[in-house]
Each structure stands twice: as C-alpha cells, then as structure tokens.
Enzyme design. Structure first.
Site, PDB file in Angstrom:
ATOM      1  N   GLY A  61       0.754  -1.309   0.084  1.00  0.00           N
ATOM      2  CA  GLY A  61      -0.124   0.156  -0.245  1.00  0.00           C
ATOM      3  C   GLY A  61       0.696   1.047   0.164  1.00  0.00           C
ATOM      4  CB  THR A  62       4.379   1.619  -1.167  1.00  0.00           C
ATOM      5  OG1 THR A  62       4.524   0.583  -0.267  1.00  0.00           O
ATOM      6  CG2 THR A  62       5.261   2.574  -0.718  1.00  0.00           C
ATOM      7  CB  THR A  63       1.228   3.226  -4.674  1.00  0.00           C
ATOM      8  OG1 THR A  63       2.043   2.580  -5.411  1.00  0.00           O
ATOM      9  CG2 THR A  63       0.854   4.434  -5.495  1.00  0.00           C
ATOM     10  CD1 TRP A  64      -4.979   5.437  -0.867  1.00  0.00           C
ATOM     11  CD2 TRP A  64      -5.025   3.212  -0.030  1.00  0.00           C
ATOM     12  NE1 TRP A  64      -5.985   5.340  -0.261  1.00  0.00           N
ATOM     13  CE2 TRP A  64      -6.125   3.559  -0.255  1.00  0.00           C
ATOM     14  CE3 TRP A  64      -5.074   1.983   1.018  1.00  0.00           C
ATOM     15  CZ2 TRP A  64      -7.190   3.737   0.676  1.00  0.00           C
ATOM     16  CZ3 TRP A  64      -5.299   0.798   1.383  1.00  0.00           C
ATOM     17  CH2 TRP A  64      -6.665   1.893   1.091  1.00  0.00           C
ATOM     18  CG  HIS A 124      10.427  -0.821  -0.105  1.00  0.00           C
ATOM     19  ND1 HIS A 124       8.859  -0.427   0.731  1.00  0.00           N
ATOM     20  CD2 HIS A 124      10.181  -0.559  -0.997  1.00  0.00           C
ATOM     21  CE1 HIS A 124       7.990  -0.126  -0.382  1.00  0.00           C
ATOM     22  NE2 HIS A 124       8.321  -0.257  -1.206  1.00  0.00           N
ATOM     23  NE  ARG A 146      -2.802  -5.453  -0.449  1.00  0.00           N
ATOM     24  CZ  ARG A 146      -2.975  -5.702  -1.190  1.00  0.00           C
ATOM     25  NH1 ARG A 146      -2.277  -5.301  -2.097  1.00  0.00           N
ATOM     26  NH2 ARG A 146      -4.432  -5.504  -1.677  1.00  0.00           N
ATOM     27  NE  ARG A 279      -2.790  -7.490  -8.182  1.00  0.00           N
ATOM     28  CZ  ARG A 279      -3.813  -8.021  -7.905  1.00  0.00           C
ATOM     29  NH1 ARG A 279      -4.551  -8.877  -8.834  1.00  0.00           N
ATOM     30  NH2 ARG A 279      -4.112  -8.068  -6.903  1.00  0.00           N
ATOM     31  CE  LYS A 280      -9.880  -8.179  -7.892  1.00  0.00           C
ATOM     32  NZ  LYS A 280      -9.613  -9.819  -8.061  1.00  0.00           N
TER      33      LYS A 280
HETATM   34  P1  A3P Z   1      -2.752  -4.949  -6.109  1.00  0.00           P
HETATM   35  O1  A3P Z   1      -1.503  -5.806  -6.726  1.00  0.00           O
HETATM   36  O2  A3P Z   1      -3.228  -6.378  -4.935  1.00  0.00           O
HETATM   37  O3  A3P Z   1      -3.954  -4.634  -6.868  1.00  0.00           O
HETATM   38  P2  A3P Z   1       2.499  -0.434  -3.073  1.00  0.00           P
HETATM   39  O4  A3P Z   1       2.154   0.533  -3.527  1.00  0.00           O
HETATM   40  O5  A3P Z   1       2.905  -1.167  -2.021  1.00  0.00           O
HETATM   41  O6  A3P Z   1       3.407  -1.605  -3.820  1.00  0.00           O
HETATM   42  O7  A3P Z   1       1.418  -1.806  -3.403  1.00  0.00           O
HETATM   43  C1  A3P Z   1       0.654  -2.381  -4.197  1.00  0.00           C
HETATM   44  C2  A3P Z   1      -0.687  -2.204  -4.315  1.00  0.00           C
HETATM   45  O8  A3P Z   1      -1.609  -1.258  -3.832  1.00  0.00           O
HETATM   46  C3  A3P Z   1      -1.402  -2.403  -5.115  1.00  0.00           C
HETATM   47  O9  A3P Z   1      -2.553  -3.561  -5.031  1.00  0.00           O
HETATM   48  C4  A3P Z   1      -2.200  -1.699  -5.617  1.00  0.00           C
HETATM   49  O10 A3P Z   1      -3.418  -1.964  -6.840  1.00  0.00           O
HETATM   50  C5  A3P Z   1      -2.504  -1.302  -4.541  1.00  0.00           C
HETATM   51  N1  A3P Z   1      -3.455   0.470  -4.752  1.00  0.00           N
HETATM   52  C6  A3P Z   1      -1.876   1.672  -5.438  1.00  0.00           C
HETATM   53  N2  A3P Z   1      -3.020   2.632  -4.944  1.00  0.00           N
HETATM   54  C7  A3P Z   1      -3.968   2.279  -4.225  1.00  0.00           C
HETATM   55  C8  A3P Z   1      -4.986   3.446  -4.011  1.00  0.00           C
HETATM   56  N3  A3P Z   1      -5.102   4.389  -4.247  1.00  0.00           N
HETATM   57  N4  A3P Z   1      -5.540   2.054  -3.327  1.00  0.00           N
HETATM   58  C9  A3P Z   1      -6.281   1.025  -2.738  1.00  0.00           C
HETATM   59  N5  A3P Z   1      -5.075   0.504  -3.107  1.00  0.00           N
HETATM   60  C10 A3P Z   1      -3.644   1.366  -4.117  1.00  0.00           C
END
Ligand code: A3P
Length: 315
Positions: A61-64, A124, A146, A279-280
């Site tokens: 959830g880093t990007t979020w 990380h 997560r 992704r999802k």
């Molecule tokens: P999924 O592959 O299950 O869809 P990170 O940012 O740490 O690399 O994590 C990526 C995961 O966070 C991916 O999960 C991605 O789709 C999900 N993600 C990215 N942006 C998001 C958002 N705004 N809200 C919820 N999930 C998000």
C-alpha cells in the site's frame, strides 16, 4: 552493516525468479542493485525532527499512503496527483535519494517532495537495518502493512509483469514458497512488519502503524488520525469536506485513471511502468488464487510469527 557490496561478501545469496538473486544482509533479502544505496542511507541519512518517513514492505500500500501523506501535508493536492505519479512526489530513500551518491539528491527547497519545512521520504528498508538512523531523530514514521496473503498475490502479479518483459512466468507455488521462506525483496515479510510494529509500541508518538485493511474499511477516520499524528489536523468548518476530498483524490479509482498513472512508460529509477503500481486495489484478492492448503500454510506461519507475539493480525 556491510562494508562491501560485492555479492560474494553477503552472508548468502539465493535465486528468487529466473536467474535473479537476492543477497542476504543482516538477516534480510535485498535486491543487489539497491544494496549499496541502502548502505548509503544507513550511513549517511540524518533525518530532521520535522521529516516524515513512510516505511513499508513492498506491495502493501506504499503508493496509496504516498498519495495520502502528500495530500495531508499539502492539503489541496488534487492537481499535483493528476500530473505526477505518487512515487515522484515522495522519493524512495534507497532508490531515488541515495541512488548514486552519499550526498542526497532532491533535498533542495525547490524539490517537489518539499513543502516548506516538511520533507517526505519513503523507504522499504527494514527497521532492524535502520534502527540507529530512526532512533537518532524525532522524525515521524508512518508504517503501512497488509495481510500476508494479499501481499503475496500482489507481489506475484508485480513480479510476473516484470518477468514478462524478459522471460517466462513466475509460478505461484514458487512465489508462495519463496514468500514463506522470506526470500523476496526486503523479506522476511514477518520480520519486516514486526520490526516496525515493536517500534510503534515503544514510541507511539513517533511511529504510526496502519494496515491496508483498516484504511480500506474506514479511510476518513484514519486520514484524520494520520493528520493529527503528523501535527496538521484538519480544522475549520469545512474540515469534513477537506477529509473527503483527500480520501477521494487518493482513491484507487481516481488515482489509477490519471493519464500519468495509466502510462506504460517506466520511470528512470525503476524497470516497470507507472501503471504497474495500480492493479486491483482490493482486500482479500488472495481467495481468487490460493488453494486451501496454501492458505493453511501461510496462516500457520502468521500465527507463529504474529499471533504468538501478541499481534493478532493477518488471518
Ligand atoms: P494489488 O496488486 O492487490 O492491486 P505498493 O504501492 O506498496 O507497491 O502496493 C501496491 C498495491 O496497492 C497494489 O495492490 C495496488 O493496486 C494497490 N494500490 C495502489 N494504489 C492504491 C490506492 N489508491 N488505493 C488502494 N490500493 C492501491
């Protein structure tokens, strides 16, 4: 920590996909291309008391959280988020800031990561490697985690995207085995999470620990708590609207539909395209992929690693 980044100097190395190896350094499996820069961060990064550092295990959830932290600190950030991928707004210490030199990049006041006095970074790097750095400062750390099964599935998809550009696919059984044995970047996952979890119990004013699932369940409440933790609570008669705007502009649906996040172009600092970070964005997607047997295997590990330490999470 390591004085020499030569593969042979690591305590061990192991293939994780294809011919690609991870090196084991102080109990953690690291991507070779980042070992030197992690070493630089450990040795040279001096956080200011006003700094905010987002720490996470990859794919949790880093990007979020980047989009949320950036929005909380900068408030009206809708337009920045529409034109910049969240990873360009908050740089990763070991990938962007200390990529090439002991002197940090992007720390000038004109950098997009700077809001006057607050610097925002992400990492990380496990707490166990960064303990001296973080303990030497009153900086605030936000850690997102997560559940392990969704983390595995997200990692598996991400790596397969990476591989597809090069060679075959990464079978899920292999990915599961590597995950359970801790042989994935920054792994073991469980040690990474517990390092920061323990810190959050010891220093709750410095470390805010949050899970992807909590945030998904009630984003408004957690965004308010985050803002309070960061010392910039939402105030004014329209505070509820402000919170709603932050939650909405950082939501998966809104973020992933920005052209910049749909882009198939890769950043200069990473081989995968910007769109691979979206992704999802769901809780429980592992149920669509993992067999009951695999779920049992991971749950057993989760009980052993989390529950036996009093952290009742991940099942
Ligand atoms: P999924 O592959 O299950 O869809 P990170 O940012 O740490 O690399 O994590 C990526 C995961 O966070 C991916 O999960 C991605 O789709 C999900 N993600 C990215 N942006 C998001 C958002 N705004 N809200 C919820 N999930 C998000």
């Amino acid at each position: 920590m390591m004085e020499n980044s030569d593969l042979e100097m690591w305590s061990s190395k192991e293939k994780w996909w294809g011919d690609n190896c991870l090196g084991r350094v102080d109990g953690f499996w690291l991507l070779p291309q980042f070992i030197q820069s992690i070493d630089r961060v450990v040795k040279h990064f001096k956080p200011l008391p006003s700094d905010i550092i987002l720490a996470s295990f990859p794919k949790t959830g880093t990007t979020w959280l980047k989009s949320l932290l950036y929005s909380i600190i900068n408030r009206s950030s809708k337009h920045r988020l529409a034109t910049k991928n969240p990873h360009e707004l908050i740089p990763i210490l070991e990938v962007q800031v200390y990529a090439t030199s002991n002197e940090p990049l992007m720390l000038t006041p004109s950098s997009s990561s700077i809001n006057r006095s607050r610097r925002l970074f992400s990492t990380h790097i496990p707490y166990q490697l960064l303990a001296k750095t973080l303990d030497s400062s009153e900086c605030r750390v936000v850690y997102v985690t997560r559940n392990p099964k969704d983390t595995l599935i997200s990692t598996w998809h991400f790596v397969n995207k990476w591989i597809k550009a090069k060679e075959g696919s990464w079978p899920l059984e292999v990915a599961t085995d590597k995950f359970c044995r801790g042989v994935i970047p920054c792994g073991p996952y469980y040690d990474h999470v517990m390092g920061y979890k323990k810190l959050s119990l010891e220093k709750p004013n410095n470390l805010f620990f949050i899970t992807y699932e909590e945030l998904m369940d009630d984003p408004k409440t957690h965004v308010k708590k985050l803002a309070e933790f960061l010392g910039c609570p939402f105030i004014g008669e329209d505070r509820e609207e402000q919170v709603e705007e932050v939650v909405k502009s950082c939501s998966f649906e809104v973020l992933r539909n920005h052209e910049v996040n749909k882009s198939g172009e890769s950043p200069t600092w990473f081989p995968l395209p910007y769109n691979s970070f979206f992704r999802k964005g769901a809780v429980g997607d592992h149920k669509n992929y993992l067999t009951d047997e695999t779920i049992d295997r991971i749950d057993t590990l989760t009980r052993e690693k989390f529950h036996s330490s009093g952290f009742m999470y991940g099942i």
